[in-house]
Design a protein around this motif. Structure first.
Motif, short mmCIF file in Angstrom:
data_model
loop_
_atom_site.label_atom_id
_atom_site.label_comp_id
_atom_site.label_asym_id
_atom_site.label_seq_id
_atom_site.Cartn_x
_atom_site.Cartn_y
_atom_site.Cartn_z
N GLN A 102 0.70 -1.34 -0.07
CA GLN A 102 0.15 -0.02 0.01
C GLN A 102 0.94 1.19 0.07
O GLN A 102 0.35 2.17 -0.43
CB GLN A 102 -0.78 -0.05 1.37
N ILE A 103 2.09 1.37 0.54
CA ILE A 103 3.00 2.38 0.67
C ILE A 103 4.09 2.51 -0.26
O ILE A 103 4.80 3.40 -0.37
CB ILE A 103 3.43 2.68 2.10
N PRO A 139 5.60 5.02 -9.66
CA PRO A 139 5.40 6.18 -10.67
C PRO A 139 3.96 6.81 -10.73
O PRO A 139 2.85 5.88 -10.20
CB PRO A 139 5.62 5.87 -12.02
N ALA A 140 3.90 8.10 -10.91
CA ALA A 140 2.33 8.92 -10.65
C ALA A 140 1.30 8.26 -11.54
O ALA A 140 0.46 8.06 -11.07
CB ALA A 140 2.83 10.19 -10.87
N PHE A 141 1.77 7.79 -12.77
CA PHE A 141 0.70 7.38 -13.60
C PHE A 141 0.15 6.01 -13.27
O PHE A 141 -1.04 5.40 -13.65
CB PHE A 141 1.16 7.47 -15.14
N VAL A 142 1.03 5.33 -12.46
CA VAL A 142 0.66 3.75 -12.01
C VAL A 142 -0.03 4.08 -10.65
O VAL A 142 -0.87 3.17 -10.28
CB VAL A 142 1.94 3.15 -11.98
N ASP A 143 0.35 5.09 -9.86
CA ASP A 143 0.00 5.02 -8.55
C ASP A 143 -1.77 5.58 -8.44
O ASP A 143 -2.22 5.26 -7.39
CB ASP A 143 0.65 6.13 -7.85
N LEU A 144 -2.27 6.13 -9.68
CA LEU A 144 -3.50 6.14 -9.81
C LEU A 144 -4.32 4.82 -9.50
O LEU A 144 -5.70 4.98 -9.18
CB LEU A 144 -3.97 6.84 -10.99
N TYR A 145 -3.78 4.01 -9.99
CA TYR A 145 -4.66 2.76 -10.27
C TYR A 145 -4.10 1.59 -8.99
O TYR A 145 -4.58 0.52 -9.05
CB TYR A 145 -4.23 1.91 -11.47
N ARG A 146 -3.59 2.19 -8.00
CA ARG A 146 -3.01 1.25 -6.94
C ARG A 146 -4.29 0.58 -6.28
O ARG A 146 -5.31 1.29 -5.69
CB ARG A 146 -2.07 1.93 -5.90
N PRO A 147 -4.16 -0.65 -6.15
CA PRO A 147 -5.49 -1.29 -5.56
C PRO A 147 -5.36 -1.17 -3.95
O PRO A 147 -4.32 -0.76 -3.38
CB PRO A 147 -5.30 -2.74 -5.88
N TRP A 153 -10.41 4.80 -9.48
CA TRP A 153 -9.55 3.91 -10.16
C TRP A 153 -9.20 2.73 -9.38
O TRP A 153 -8.88 1.51 -9.83
CB TRP A 153 -8.45 4.49 -10.94
N PRO A 154 -8.76 2.77 -7.95
CA PRO A 154 -8.40 1.55 -7.42
C PRO A 154 -9.77 0.66 -7.16
O PRO A 154 -9.13 -0.62 -6.83
CB PRO A 154 -8.44 2.49 -5.85
N VAL A 155 -10.74 1.20 -7.32
CA VAL A 155 -11.92 0.37 -7.20
C VAL A 155 -11.81 -0.84 -8.29
O VAL A 155 -12.22 -2.10 -8.32
CB VAL A 155 -13.17 0.89 -7.20
N VAL A 156 -11.60 -0.18 -9.63
CA VAL A 156 -11.30 -0.91 -11.05
C VAL A 156 -10.37 -2.07 -10.61
O VAL A 156 -10.67 -3.39 -10.97
CB VAL A 156 -11.17 -0.10 -12.07
N SER A 157 -9.23 -1.48 -10.12
CA SER A 157 -7.80 -2.40 -10.24
C SER A 157 -8.12 -3.45 -8.98
O SER A 157 -7.79 -4.50 -9.00
CB SER A 157 -6.76 -1.56 -9.87
N SER A 158 -8.94 -3.16 -8.12
CA SER A 158 -9.18 -4.06 -6.73
C SER A 158 -10.18 -5.25 -7.33
O SER A 158 -9.96 -6.39 -6.89
CB SER A 158 -9.87 -3.15 -5.73
N MET A 159 -11.16 -4.64 -8.04
CA MET A 159 -11.88 -5.96 -8.87
C MET A 159 -11.33 -6.83 -9.55
O MET A 159 -11.54 -7.94 -9.64
CB MET A 159 -13.21 -5.31 -9.49
N ILE A 160 -10.29 -6.15 -10.39
CA ILE A 160 -9.58 -7.10 -11.45
C ILE A 160 -8.57 -7.99 -10.62
O ILE A 160 -8.48 -9.06 -10.87
CB ILE A 160 -8.85 -6.35 -12.31
#
Length: 158
Positions: free
Chosen positions: A19-20, A24-32, A132-139
């Protein structure tokens, strides 16, 4: 003491590290929501061992690690895990894809509670990128479920 007795705690520590972990900033948006996902699995699998109390402690640790106001993630985590724990018998019988959808709803609920509390305490405005974390968490749920279930079965954790 064997590894078996610490497996749940170690999986939660791994989730806190993920979690911590800097990305990179563009990947951090999708962090589950790693901690929420691991707590959801253990709550579904072993509700007598992982419950709202464990969620509260992990939420406080997450508040400290992320530097947010103390209690924001803790409250959101407790409410989300309570909803899951209250319905765990029904959710266990769902298929993995139905569970992924439910986990997505719980993750959205968690993120909206965190946003709402941060909005009350500071002056944060809602952006769609918060979801966006909601989508990545579902996947990610089916693979995390499979991995943790394999760990639980191999170590015979009950």
């Amino acid at each position: 003491m064997s590894f078996r007795s610490y497996a749940i705690a170690l999986s939660l520590i791994c989730a806190l590290v993920l979690q911590i972990m800097p990305l990179p900033a563009f990947v951090d948006l999708y962090r589950p929501d790693w901690v929420l996902l691991v707590l959801c699995y253990w709550t579904l699998a072993l509700p007598h061992r992982v419950n709202v109390g464990v969620a509260f402690i992990n939420g406080l640790i997450l508040d400290v690690l992320l530097g947010s106001s103390l209690g924001v993630h803790s409250f959101a985590m407790c409410v989300s895990i309570y909803v899951l724990a209250a319905n765990y018998k029904r959710l266990r019988n769902y298929s993995l894809w139905q569970q992924a959808f439910v986990i997505g709803v719980i993750s959205a609920f968690y993120n909206l509670i965190v946003f709402w509390l941060q909005h009350l305490l500071t002056d944060v405005y809602f952006l769609f990128t918060y979801m966006w974390p909601v989508v990545s968490s579902m996947i990610l749920w089916p693979w995390l479920f499979w991995l943790l279930r394999k760990l639980r079965r191999q170590l015979r954790i009950s």
